[in-house]
Write an enzyme that holds these catalytic residues in place. Structure first.
Site, mmCIF file in Angstrom:
data_model
loop_
_atom_site.group_PDB
_atom_site.id
_atom_site.type_symbol
_atom_site.label_atom_id
_atom_site.label_comp_id
_atom_site.label_asym_id
_atom_site.label_seq_id
_atom_site.Cartn_x
_atom_site.Cartn_y
_atom_site.Cartn_z
ATOM 1 C CB SER A 1 -0.927 -0.054 1.223
ATOM 2 O OG SER A 1 -1.933 0.887 1.136
ATOM 3 C CG HIS B 1 -5.798 -2.089 0.386
ATOM 4 N ND1 HIS B 1 -4.942 -2.091 -0.688
ATOM 5 C CD2 HIS B 1 -5.239 -1.285 1.321
ATOM 6 C CE1 HIS B 1 -3.895 -1.304 -0.398
ATOM 7 N NE2 HIS B 1 -4.059 -0.819 0.818
ATOM 8 C CG ASP B 2 -7.167 -4.921 5.593
ATOM 9 O OD1 ASP B 2 -6.378 -3.985 5.358
ATOM 10 O OD2 ASP B 2 -7.981 -4.916 6.522
ATOM 11 N NE ARG C 1 -8.120 1.961 11.005
ATOM 12 C CZ ARG C 1 -7.094 1.579 10.284
ATOM 13 N NH1 ARG C 1 -6.550 2.413 9.415
ATOM 14 N NH2 ARG C 1 -6.586 0.381 10.418
ATOM 15 C CG ASP D 1 -6.543 -3.657 -3.217
ATOM 16 O OD1 ASP D 1 -7.332 -2.730 -2.938
ATOM 17 O OD2 ASP D 1 -5.315 -3.583 -3.034
#
Lengths: 201, 382
Positions: free
Chosen positions: B157, B355-356, B227, B322
């Site tokens: 990332s 994405h994680d 967040r 992602d």
């Protein structure tokens, strides 16, 4: 070193920039990098093969020829584009040939000959789809969906204005026998074609 | 957490602080006169200092990438799945360096640090930092550690952006750049998400124009919202669906606006935990660094020209689900590398976690990472 790879490497010069379509586990590119000082990329879709390439230091890009083509490569950006034993597995071999000679000055193609006597013999006697060392699959699970003969391939090249610079015909063990040279379309199992655009060189 | 440490853990680790007295010039035109970087290292640097690997952290990451700070720590470092004995970044072979970037809030000099000029926290006066600035500070750290050339610079990332920037700014100081789940530039949609996050923070009444430290206040709600938005974009619809579905906390609808669905309470919980441990100004700064990153900008958008100086080999990995930094963004990067005749390998890993996924070991990802890093280790004799 497999004899067919031995033949191919003779056509690669030091510093040549090479693209290998369906590069497998990277054996050929690895050899060309180390022995011939070539650079370049392999394209592959099989995850295990991709991992093998990465492990041996071959630059490999996950890319599907059927769905993605070679649109991400510039015209004439490679000296040689290789495709060993993959032409018969793509959906449109004719378009792949066009693309090979767009991005490369020269192409090297190998594929199994469907007119080999053993295949002709098998089909005519048993009436079932033939299998051989070069084509070791059943009709329903084979990755080879565009089988052709040497004559077919050469006809396509003529039609497209592709010049065949040389052709070596070998048997299933990649041996270069004199009989196969004499009657290639009947006795040759695998051919190694070196092709270029008509007007070049 | 652990009663005993797993055998493939780097074990108990402790961070070190490196103090720098020479001013560092930043892309924004300002300079930091002096600063600290907090660093963790794992493994041993070999005799010719050829086996060093730099780990660059993502948006909310820091120096604690692997192992445990104590036997009481609940979770190991953020990339423990990939760093340790026998793991892709094998600490039996590599000397691994991980730091908290400038502007961070985990010990390195950042907005919550004391500004020597005023004796108060920097707050909004802390200069905006870019990816290039981080790379510059990391190069100074490498000097301090006696590392002339990294075997590899690795990041996911925002960390991947740093790994890429390294290849442009210090082409002879790294052999490999490993860019995972990253992008050569943010899309408008990405910047939009960052802007929502920043607006959530700056519109919190407790934000006080960034001087909340002076008021003994903290913009907790804003940071929590920021967040929550971010968190949603790091997961995939499928992985959220699998984890929470439409599950309710109680049996029936209550026809109100409390957290009735499990996913709501999960997001609130994650957001609250985060708002207790992260600095709001740092969040603004890190998201801005993301927005600004665009190596092609100076080259009329031509990334392959921007890549011209690079001298290292690249590994680029993307993940199928992602949607924050899609595989297409990685392919854009790879195609520019191909056009610039750089040596690059690329794989798109099929993984459901969005994405994680870059933090979660899946067999194919681990295989690729192992094979590539094994080869890097062999190359440097580690």
């Amino acid at each position: 070193m497999r004899p067919d790879l031995e033949i191919i490497q003779q056509w690669i010069k030091p510093g040549h920039h090479v693209l290998d379509l369906g590069c497998g586990d990277g054996t050929l590119l690895d050899y060309l990098q180390r022995e011939r000082g070539a650079s370049g990329f392999g394209l592959e879709i099989n995850p295990e093969h991709i991992t093998s390439c990465m492990g041996r230091g071959v630059a490999v890009i996950e890319q599907n020829l059927d769905t993605q083509g070679l649109g991400n490569f510039d015209d004439s950006s490679f000296d040689v584009v290789l495709m060993t034993q993959a032409l018969q597995a793509v959906r449109r071999p004719d378009r792949v040939l066009d693309e090979m000679l767009r991005v490369g000055r020269e192409g090297i193609v190998t594929f199994p000959n469907f007119a080999h006597w053993r295949l002709r013999w098998g089909l005519s006697l048993s009436g079932r789809m033939p299998e051989s060392e070069a084509l070791p699959y059943k009709w329903y699970n084979t990755p080879n969906i565009r089988l052709c003969t040497f004559k077919d391939f050469e006809a396509l090249c003529r039609q497209k204005g592709i010049r065949i610079k040389s052709r070596r015909v070998v048997d299933g063990q990649h041996q270069n026998s004199w009989l196969a040279r004499l009657w290639p379309n009947l006795l040759g199992e695998i051919a190694i074609y070196r092709i270029t655009r008509e007007k070049e060189q | 957490m652990p009663d005993s440490l797993p055998t493939d853990s780097v074990g108990i680790v402790s961070p070190q602080t490196y103090h720098f007295e020479t001013p560092i010039e930043l892309a924004c035109g300002q300079a930091l006169e002096s600063y600290d970087l907090v660093v963790e290292t794992y493994g041993e640097l070999n005799a010719d200092a050829s086996n060093a690997v730099l780990i660059c952290h993502a948006l909310s990451g820091h120096h604690h990438a692997a192992g445990y700070h104590s036997m009481d720590e609940r979770k190991p470092g953020w990339w423990d799945s990939c760093i340790g004995p026998g793991k892709p970044i094998d600490t039996n072979r590599f000397f691994v360096v991980s730091l908290n970037n400038l502007g961070g809030c985990h010990g390195s000099t950042g907005p919550s640090s004391t500004n020597p000029a005023t004796g108060k926290p920097y707050g909004p006066d802390f200069p905006v930092i870019t990816v290039s600035d981080w790379v510059k500070s990391q190069a100074l750290l490498a000097d301090r550690l006696g590392i002339e050339c990294w075997a590899a610079v690795v990041g996911g990332s925002l960390g991947g952006m740093q790994a890429m920037q390294w290849s442009l700014d210090f082409p002879d100081r790294l052999r490999h750049s490993v860019v995972i789940a990253s992008t050569p530039r943010l899309t408008a949609q990405n910047i939009a998400f960052n802007e929502v996050a920043r607006q959530a923070i700056t519109s919190d009444r407790e934000f006080h124009d960034g001087r909340y430290y002076d008021f003994g206040a903290l913009p907790r709600r804003g940071l929590m919202l920021a967040r929550m938005v971010g968190h949603i974009t790091y997961l995939s619809d499928a992985s959220m669906g699998e984890k929470f579905g439409r599950e309710l906390r109680d049996q029936a609808y209550k026809f109100g606006y409390d957290a009735e669905f499990q996913v709501e309470s999960y997001l609130r919980y994650q957001g609250e935990r985060f708002s207790e441990s992260f600095d709001a100004n740092t969040y603004l700064l890190m998201t801005r660094a993301l927005d600004y990153f665009d190596p092609a900008y100076e080259f009329g958008g031509d990334l392959s020209r921007a890549l011209a100086p690079a001298n290292c080999e690249f590994l680029v990995v993307s993940f199928s689900t992602d949607w924050r930094f899609t595989p297409a963004r990685s392919e854009e990067m790879v195609n520019a590398m191909i056009a610039a005749r750089k040596k690059v390998s690329y794989a798109e890993v099929d993984a459901p976690w969005g994405h994680d996924a870059f933090l979660i070991p899946t067999p194919r990802y681990t295989d690729i990472f192992n094979a590539y890093m094994d080869r890097v280790a062999r190359e440097v004799g580690a």
